[in-house]
Write a protein that holds these residues in place. Structure first.
Motif: not given
Length: 358
Positions: A118-129, A131-140
């Protein structure tokens, strides 16, 4: 005649035990739901978002969150400890742990994974992002932190501690089942926390676990040795005694600043809520009150979203914030109710998994 009388008395006794057990289960539902609403209130607190204060609203919310709702998590730990160790024997330990895998471990991992996505996807949606305070990297590494260490689902620290306490049950049970040794250990843990003697010598996380373990161990000890005090015949006596203890420790904790007394206040307060609920002739708890796990899982993100969205639309006034604060618990409960209806209709197996088989 003697035989018929004996059978009638036995049947009446059996019915009385059954009714008492049903009342106990109903009280547990009401108690857990009450605590759950208090937890929602903690995270619905929005004075840091609506920054134009209204003195009486800010003070009322602060008092509810910091002095009343703070009883919720100790109450959950005490109730969980009691229910786990109530009627426990060595033969039942393995079965109990299997149940906790399905009711705690699997939902814990699934919800943490869902929050990561949810955080990973939401951060990449304009304006909606916004609402979330931090970047969400995608890694193991990030995946491990998210799923096993609840990075994007911070309220699940409680679940992790509960899982830890559950899987320490062979050790805990071995200690607590010895009446005097168990009582000594519970008191020792209280004294250590009360005095703060180890604060400078142990890691913060270890100290935190030790602090919360007091409530869990207290509930477990009562479940093994004093289970009869949970449903006393004199229903109002514990309410009065615990109410006095609650008030006394409240003054020492928050007026005189004696930090150790906070443990006594929270223990007395959580127990007071139980006995107060038990003293009332409550109606049968509706089925949606069982959704406490799902409410706990979704409430924080919903509260954050509702608060921030309302702030963007209506500004910083705490008049708005106060209304939203009252509104959020209702929205969360109603949302979970309709979520349950939908999931049970179309995805019953999925619902059973994410709700911890509740």
């Amino acid at each position: 005649v003697f035989f018929m009388t004996f059978c009638a008395l036995s049947s009446a006794k059996g019915m009385d035990i059954k009714m008492k057990e049903e009342k106990f289960k109903n009280n547990v539902l009401w108690y857990n739901f009450t605590l759950c609403i208090l937890v929602v209130c903690i995270h619905a607190q929005n004075m840091h978002i609506f920054i134009e204060p209204v003195a009486w609203i800010n003070h009322a919310i602060w008092f509810l969150v910091e002095r009343i709702a703070c009883l919720a998590v100790p109450g959950f730990f005490m109730c969980s400890g009691y229910l786990f160790y109530r009627n426990l024997t060595w033969k039942k330990v393995t079965e109990k742990l299997k149940q906790r895998v399905f009711s705690l471990v699997i939902p814990f991992l699934i919800w943490n994974f869902l929050y990561y996505i949810l955080h990973f996807v939401a951060r990449r949606i304009p304006y909606f992002g916004q609402l979330f305070d931090t970047a969400v990297p995608f890694s193991l590494q990030e995946f491990i932190n998210a799923v096993f260490c609840y990075k994007y689902n911070p309220v699940f620290w409680f679940m992790l501690y509960l899982i830890l306490f559950s899987f320490m049950s062979p050790i805990i049970y071995g200690v607590l089942r010895q009446k005097w040794v168990g009582l000594f250990v519970v008191i020792l843990v209280l004294v250590i926390n009360f005095s703060g003697v180890l604060v400078s010598y142990i890691p913060v996380k270890t100290g935190d676990i030790l602090g919360w373990s007091f409530y869990y161990l207290t509930g477990g000890y009562i479940g093994i040795h004093w289970t009869e005090i949970i449903m006393p015949k004199k229903k109002y006596l514990p309410v009065v005694i615990l109410g006095i203890g609650m008030c006394f420790s409240f003054v020492l904790s928050f007026v005189y600043g004696e930090n150790g007394w906070i443990y006594i206040y929270k223990m007395c307060g959580a127990a007071f809520l139980w006995y107060f609920i038990s003293a009332i002739e409550l109606a049968q708890a509706p089925g949606w009150m069982k959704n406490t796990f799902v409410i706990y899982a979704v409430h924080q993100i919903m509260a954050l979203f509702i608060n921030k969205l309302t702030n963007l639309l209506f500004g910083n006034s705490m008049y708005v914030g106060g209304i939203i604060f009252l509104f959020i618990p209702v929205v969360v409960v109603v949302f979970c109710y309709f979520m349950e209806l939908f999931m049970k209709t179309y995805f019953p197996t999925v619902w059973k998994i994410i709700s911890g088989r509740r």
